[in-house]
Design a protein around this motif. Structure first.
Motif, PDB file in Angstrom:
ATOM      1  N   ALA A  65      18.128  69.021  42.116  1.00 50.17           N
ATOM      2  CA  ALA A  65      17.793  68.877  43.538  1.00 50.17           C
ATOM      3  C   ALA A  65      17.515  67.423  43.879  1.00 50.17           C
ATOM      4  N   ALA A  66      16.705  66.780  43.058  1.00 51.61           N
ATOM      5  CA  ALA A  66      16.412  65.370  43.330  1.00 51.61           C
ATOM      6  C   ALA A  66      16.127  64.663  42.022  1.00 51.61           C
ATOM      7  N   GLU A  67      16.561  63.435  41.957  1.00 56.52           N
ATOM      8  CA  GLU A  67      16.414  62.646  40.729  1.00 56.52           C
ATOM      9  C   GLU A  67      15.678  61.359  41.090  1.00 56.52           C
ATOM     10  N   GLY A  98      -4.489  69.649  38.347  1.00 58.84           N
ATOM     11  CA  GLY A  98      -3.230  69.745  37.596  1.00 58.84           C
ATOM     12  C   GLY A  98      -2.037  69.146  38.321  1.00 58.84           C
ATOM     13  N   TYR A  99      -2.265  68.378  39.374  1.00 61.95           N
ATOM     14  CA  TYR A  99      -1.146  67.700  40.062  1.00 61.95           C
ATOM     15  C   TYR A  99      -1.639  66.450  40.779  1.00 61.95           C
ATOM     16  N   TRP A 118       2.736  75.003  54.226  1.00 61.93           N
ATOM     17  CA  TRP A 118       1.562  75.597  53.585  1.00 61.93           C
ATOM     18  C   TRP A 118       1.103  74.689  52.450  1.00 61.93           C
ATOM     19  N   SER A 119      -0.191  74.390  52.427  1.00 61.84           N
ATOM     20  CA  SER A 119      -0.721  73.492  51.391  1.00 61.84           C
ATOM     21  C   SER A 119      -2.068  74.007  50.900  1.00 61.84           C
ATOM     22  N   ARG A 120      -2.661  73.294  49.954  1.00 63.09           N
ATOM     23  CA  ARG A 120      -3.978  73.713  49.433  1.00 63.09           C
ATOM     24  C   ARG A 120      -5.081  73.321  50.421  1.00 63.09           C
ATOM     25  N   SER A 121      -4.990  72.080  50.902  1.00 58.40           N
ATOM     26  CA  SER A 121      -6.024  71.593  51.827  1.00 58.40           C
ATOM     27  C   SER A 121      -5.452  71.565  53.251  1.00 58.40           C
ATOM     28  N   PRO A 122      -6.347  71.587  54.263  1.00 57.33           N
ATOM     29  CA  PRO A 122      -5.848  71.617  55.647  1.00 57.33           C
ATOM     30  C   PRO A 122      -5.085  70.347  56.019  1.00 57.33           C
ATOM     31  N   LYS A 123      -4.096  70.512  56.895  1.00 57.56           N
ATOM     32  CA  LYS A 123      -3.311  69.355  57.358  1.00 57.56           C
ATOM     33  C   LYS A 123      -3.068  69.499  58.858  1.00 57.56           C
ATOM     34  N   ASP A 124      -2.781  68.365  59.456  1.00 57.95           N
ATOM     35  CA  ASP A 124      -2.451  68.376  60.875  1.00 57.95           C
ATOM     36  C   ASP A 124      -1.237  67.459  61.041  1.00 57.95           C
ATOM     37  N   ALA A 183      -0.422  58.315  36.788  1.00 59.35           N
ATOM     38  CA  ALA A 183       0.170  58.296  38.138  1.00 59.35           C
ATOM     39  C   ALA A 183       1.490  59.043  38.096  1.00 59.35           C
ATOM     40  N   ARG A 184       1.712  59.930  39.088  1.00 59.95           N
ATOM     41  CA  ARG A 184       3.003  60.615  39.137  1.00 59.95           C
ATOM     42  C   ARG A 184       3.964  59.783  39.984  1.00 59.95           C
ATOM     43  N   MET A 185       5.228  60.139  39.963  1.00 58.47           N
ATOM     44  CA  MET A 185       6.232  59.348  40.674  1.00 58.47           C
ATOM     45  C   MET A 185       6.377  59.820  42.124  1.00 58.47           C
ATOM     46  N   LEU A 188      18.214  78.584  43.402  1.00 62.04           N
ATOM     47  CA  LEU A 188      17.182  78.231  42.425  1.00 62.04           C
ATOM     48  C   LEU A 188      17.657  77.036  41.610  1.00 62.04           C
ATOM     49  N   ASP A 189      16.830  75.994  41.598  1.00 60.55           N
ATOM     50  CA  ASP A 189      17.189  74.756  40.889  1.00 60.55           C
ATOM     51  C   ASP A 189      16.382  74.587  39.610  1.00 60.55           C
ATOM     52  N   VAL A 190      15.273  75.329  39.510  1.00 62.23           N
ATOM     53  CA  VAL A 190      14.336  75.140  38.395  1.00 62.23           C
ATOM     54  C   VAL A 190      13.950  76.500  37.834  1.00 62.23           C
ATOM     55  N   GLY A 202       4.022  73.782  50.102  1.00 66.91           N
ATOM     56  CA  GLY A 202       3.767  72.477  49.496  1.00 66.91           C
ATOM     57  C   GLY A 202       4.089  71.404  50.516  1.00 66.91           C
ATOM     58  N   LEU A 203       3.065  70.698  50.971  1.00 72.10           N
ATOM     59  CA  LEU A 203       3.269  69.653  51.980  1.00 72.10           C
ATOM     60  C   LEU A 203       2.878  68.301  51.409  1.00 72.10           C
ATOM     61  N   GLY A 204       3.354  68.022  50.184  1.00 67.14           N
ATOM     62  CA  GLY A 204       3.063  66.741  49.556  1.00 67.14           C
ATOM     63  C   GLY A 204       4.131  65.723  49.885  1.00 67.14           C
ATOM     64  N   ALA A 205       4.323  64.782  48.965  1.00 62.88           N
ATOM     65  CA  ALA A 205       5.296  63.713  49.212  1.00 62.88           C
ATOM     66  C   ALA A 205       6.663  64.304  49.557  1.00 62.88           C
ATOM     67  N   LEU A 206       7.074  65.329  48.822  1.00 60.60           N
ATOM     68  CA  LEU A 206       8.408  65.903  49.045  1.00 60.60           C
ATOM     69  C   LEU A 206       8.394  66.923  50.179  1.00 60.60           C
ATOM     70  N   GLY A 207       7.453  67.879  50.103  1.00 59.36           N
ATOM     71  CA  GLY A 207       7.426  68.951  51.095  1.00 59.36           C
ATOM     72  C   GLY A 207       7.267  68.428  52.515  1.00 59.36           C
ATOM     73  N   ASN A 248      14.236  77.373  45.797  1.00 62.00           N
ATOM     74  CA  ASN A 248      13.201  76.832  44.904  1.00 62.00           C
ATOM     75  C   ASN A 248      13.653  75.575  44.170  1.00 62.00           C
ATOM     76  N   PRO A 249      13.311  74.401  44.732  1.00 59.72           N
ATOM     77  CA  PRO A 249      13.506  73.165  43.981  1.00 59.72           C
ATOM     78  C   PRO A 249      12.196  72.685  43.355  1.00 59.72           C
ATOM     79  N   GLY A 250      11.125  73.526  43.388  1.00 56.88           N
ATOM     80  CA  GLY A 250       9.805  73.119  42.885  1.00 56.88           C
ATOM     81  C   GLY A 250       9.735  73.214  41.371  1.00 56.88           C
ATOM     82  N   ARG A 251       9.332  74.379  40.870  1.00 55.09           N
ATOM     83  CA  ARG A 251       9.297  74.627  39.426  1.00 55.09           C
ATOM     84  C   ARG A 251       9.478  76.120  39.191  1.00 55.09           C
ATOM     85  N   GLY A 252      10.072  76.489  38.035  1.00 59.86           N
ATOM     86  CA  GLY A 252      10.376  77.880  37.728  1.00 59.86           C
ATOM     87  C   GLY A 252       9.181  78.827  37.823  1.00 59.86           C
TER      88      GLY A 252
HETATM   89  P1  NDP Z   1       2.677  66.499  45.672  1.00 59.21           P
HETATM   90  O1  NDP Z   1       1.633  66.502  44.615  1.00 59.21           O
HETATM   91  O2  NDP Z   1       2.799  65.304  46.557  1.00 59.21           O
HETATM   92  O3  NDP Z   1       2.469  67.757  46.641  1.00 59.21           O
HETATM   93  C1  NDP Z   1       2.125  69.014  46.196  1.00 59.21           C
HETATM   94  C2  NDP Z   1       1.849  69.892  47.393  1.00 59.21           C
HETATM   95  O4  NDP Z   1       1.551  71.221  46.921  1.00 59.21           O
HETATM   96  C3  NDP Z   1       0.621  69.432  48.193  1.00 59.21           C
HETATM   97  O5  NDP Z   1       0.829  69.614  49.575  1.00 59.21           O
HETATM   98  C4  NDP Z   1      -0.469  70.378  47.706  1.00 59.21           C
HETATM   99  O6  NDP Z   1      -1.512  70.622  48.642  1.00 59.21           O
HETATM  100  C5  NDP Z   1       0.316  71.645  47.483  1.00 59.21           C
HETATM  101  N1  NDP Z   1      -0.394  72.530  46.564  1.00 59.21           N
HETATM  102  C6  NDP Z   1      -0.782  72.292  45.295  1.00 59.21           C
HETATM  103  N2  NDP Z   1      -1.454  73.333  44.792  1.00 59.21           N
HETATM  104  C7  NDP Z   1      -1.497  74.266  45.778  1.00 59.21           C
HETATM  105  C8  NDP Z   1      -2.069  75.546  45.889  1.00 59.21           C
HETATM  106  N3  NDP Z   1      -2.740  76.097  44.885  1.00 59.21           N
HETATM  107  N4  NDP Z   1      -1.925  76.217  47.054  1.00 59.21           N
HETATM  108  C9  NDP Z   1      -1.270  75.662  48.098  1.00 59.21           C
HETATM  109  N5  NDP Z   1      -0.702  74.442  48.070  1.00 59.21           N
HETATM  110  C10 NDP Z   1      -0.824  73.744  46.914  1.00 59.21           C
HETATM  111  O7  NDP Z   1       4.050  66.797  44.936  1.00 59.21           O
HETATM  112  P2  NDP Z   1       5.528  66.355  45.376  1.00 59.21           P
HETATM  113  O8  NDP Z   1       5.730  66.745  46.791  1.00 59.21           O
HETATM  114  O9  NDP Z   1       5.790  64.962  44.985  1.00 59.21           O
HETATM  115  O10 NDP Z   1       6.399  67.276  44.393  1.00 59.21           O
HETATM  116  C11 NDP Z   1       6.317  68.696  44.433  1.00 59.21           C
HETATM  117  C12 NDP Z   1       6.997  69.288  43.216  1.00 59.21           C
HETATM  118  O11 NDP Z   1       8.408  69.169  43.337  1.00 59.21           O
HETATM  119  C13 NDP Z   1       6.710  68.572  41.897  1.00 59.21           C
HETATM  120  O12 NDP Z   1       5.453  68.955  41.365  1.00 59.21           O
HETATM  121  C14 NDP Z   1       7.849  69.029  41.048  1.00 59.21           C
HETATM  122  O13 NDP Z   1       7.479  70.216  40.407  1.00 59.21           O
HETATM  123  C15 NDP Z   1       8.966  69.321  42.047  1.00 59.21           C
HETATM  124  N6  NDP Z   1      10.109  68.401  41.886  1.00 59.21           N
HETATM  125  C16 NDP Z   1      11.344  68.935  41.625  1.00 59.21           C
HETATM  126  C17 NDP Z   1      12.455  68.128  41.494  1.00 59.21           C
HETATM  127  C18 NDP Z   1      13.805  68.714  41.274  1.00 59.21           C
HETATM  128  O14 NDP Z   1      14.771  67.986  41.061  1.00 59.21           O
HETATM  129  N7  NDP Z   1      13.966  70.024  41.330  1.00 59.21           N
HETATM  130  C19 NDP Z   1      12.345  66.665  41.590  1.00 59.21           C
HETATM  131  C20 NDP Z   1      11.006  66.208  41.866  1.00 59.21           C
HETATM  132  C21 NDP Z   1       9.940  67.053  42.002  1.00 59.21           C
HETATM  133  P3  NDP Z   1      -2.468  69.434  49.150  1.00 59.21           P
HETATM  134  O15 NDP Z   1      -1.596  68.594  50.061  1.00 59.21           O
HETATM  135  O16 NDP Z   1      -3.522  70.141  49.887  1.00 59.21           O
HETATM  136  O17 NDP Z   1      -2.904  68.691  47.935  1.00 59.21           O
END
Ligand code: NDP
Length: 310
Positions: free
Chosen positions: A275-277, A309-310, A163-169, A87-89, A248-250, A141-146, A222-226
């Motif tokens: 960016a976030a802890e 992978g996520y 913008w995400s991998r799967s469709p959203k509304d 499980a991720r955080m 750029l944070d990462v 990225g429209l996940g928990a953070l986006g 970019n607070p995602g990953r390098g």
């Molecule tokens: P989530 O897993 O909740 O969300 C990931 C999002 O990315 C989802 O909307 C997913 O789409 C989308 N995604 C994944 N793969 C693709 C792809 N190939 N094409 C398009 N969209 C894609 O992650 P979090 O929001 O929790 O976190 C995001 C990232 O933030 C973490 O993985 C981490 O790298 C980074 N982070 C950085 C921190 C910092 O301090 N700088 C702190 C914490 C996190 P879908 O919704 O369709 O699945």
């Protein structure tokens, strides 16, 4: 019988997390022995942050789940010795921190705050500040953070696309997805915020070709990953001015090496992965809740999909 929970993280984290975890276990009525030193075969759950000690999960024959303290799991997701659920955080404190950090940097670029902060003359030149409604921001990225970031930016009045991998509304957010939606997203990205995970599919999401599709004079945050960014391509786009600035944070290598061109570039702001802890008090409750679910036979929240992978 008490549950044995192994805390497997760099040593300094123990002082931060031990008390909040013990409080959270007690709050949820879990009888837990929390330690950094349980014998592997006696461990029921592993609270984990990347560390050098634990690389091989095979001796943990009784363990039922690994609970990551990090949202990004790229350092563990490919570990072939790990076969139990991971499980991720998703921590409200971490999410809140990310929302605040991104909002600040978006507003900095949107309002051109550097013009005044970095002023070195006495020029009294009036300008009308733009309104957020005149600025198009794309959150990749429209996940928990986006999603939380996108909602806050929309609340501030920005024209927000996600913008995400799967469709959203999502009400108030223009949602695009997949490769088919990428060009449209890039064209709208006067400010691009990267909150994608680091996977094979997301590597170099911003490269020479995709950066060229962003509007001239746009910004990258970019607070995602390098690895989401092809660094040479970004530097080239910054040097031509096509990309006006980047925060750029990462980075691919952290700490960012002292001789990396990002440090010296006048239009790049480097922040040291702050960016976030994960916040211990809120995260501990998330961990405890997942253990409680698992003990009831329910699946943990926020399970990682190893295939994606996520
Ligand atoms: P989530 O897993 O909740 O969300 C990931 C999002 O990315 C989802 O909307 C997913 O789409 C989308 N995604 C994944 N793969 C693709 C792809 N190939 N094409 C398009 N969209 C894609 O992650 P979090 O929001 O929790 O976190 C995001 C990232 O933030 C973490 O993985 C981490 O790298 C980074 N982070 C950085 C921190 C910092 O301090 N700088 C702190 C914490 C996190 P879908 O919704 O369709 O699945």
């Amino acid at each position: 019988m008490p549950l044995n929970v192994l805390f497997s993280a760099p040593h300094a984290r123990w002082d931060v997390y031990a008390a909040p975890l013990r409080n959270a276990f007690a709050k949820l009525g879990l009888d837990v022995r929390l330690s950094m030193e349980h014998a592997p075969a006696e461990v029921d759950y592993i609270v984990y942050a990347p560390n050098r000690v634990l690389q091989d999960f095979t001796p943990f024959t009784r363990a039922r789940a690994v609970l990551s303290l990090w949202a990004g799991v790229e350092q563990i997701v490919g570990n072939e010795t790990l076969s139990i659920p991971l499980a991720r955080m998703v921590d409200p404190g971490l999410t809140r921190g990310m929302v605040e950090w991104v909002s600040a940097h978006v507003l900095r670029y949107h309002l051109g705050l550097d013009l005044d902060i970095r002023r070195d003359d006495a020029a009294w030149v009036y300008r009308t500040p733009p309104l957020a409604s005149e600025r198009s921001v794309v959150v990749f990225g429209l996940g928990a953070l986006g999603l939380s970031v996108a909602k806050m930016l929309a609340q501030l009045g920005f024209e927000v696309t996600g913008w995400s991998r799967s469709p959203k509304d999502v009400p108030g957010i223009h949602c695009l997805h997949g490769q088919a939606g990428l060009s449209d997203a890039l064209k709208r990205a006067e400010i691009a915020v990267l909150l994608l995970p680091d996977t094979r599919a997301t590597e170099n999401t911003l490269n020479a070709s995709t950066l060229a599709q962003m509007p001239a004079g746009s910004f990258v945050i970019n607070p995602g990953r390098g690895p989401l960014i092809d660094d040479d391509a970004l530097l080239a786009a910054l040097n031509t001015g096509h990309i006006a600035g980047a925060t750029l944070d990462v980075f691919r290598t952290e700490p960012l090496p002292a001789d990396h061109p990002y440090w010296a570039h006048p239009n790049v702001t480097v922040t040291p992965h702050i960016a976030a802890e994960t916040r211990a008090n809120t995260a501990a409750l998330v961990i405890a809740e997942n253990i409680k679910r698992s003990e009831k036979g329910e699946s943990c929240h926020n399970l990682v999909d190893r295939r994606l992978g996520y």
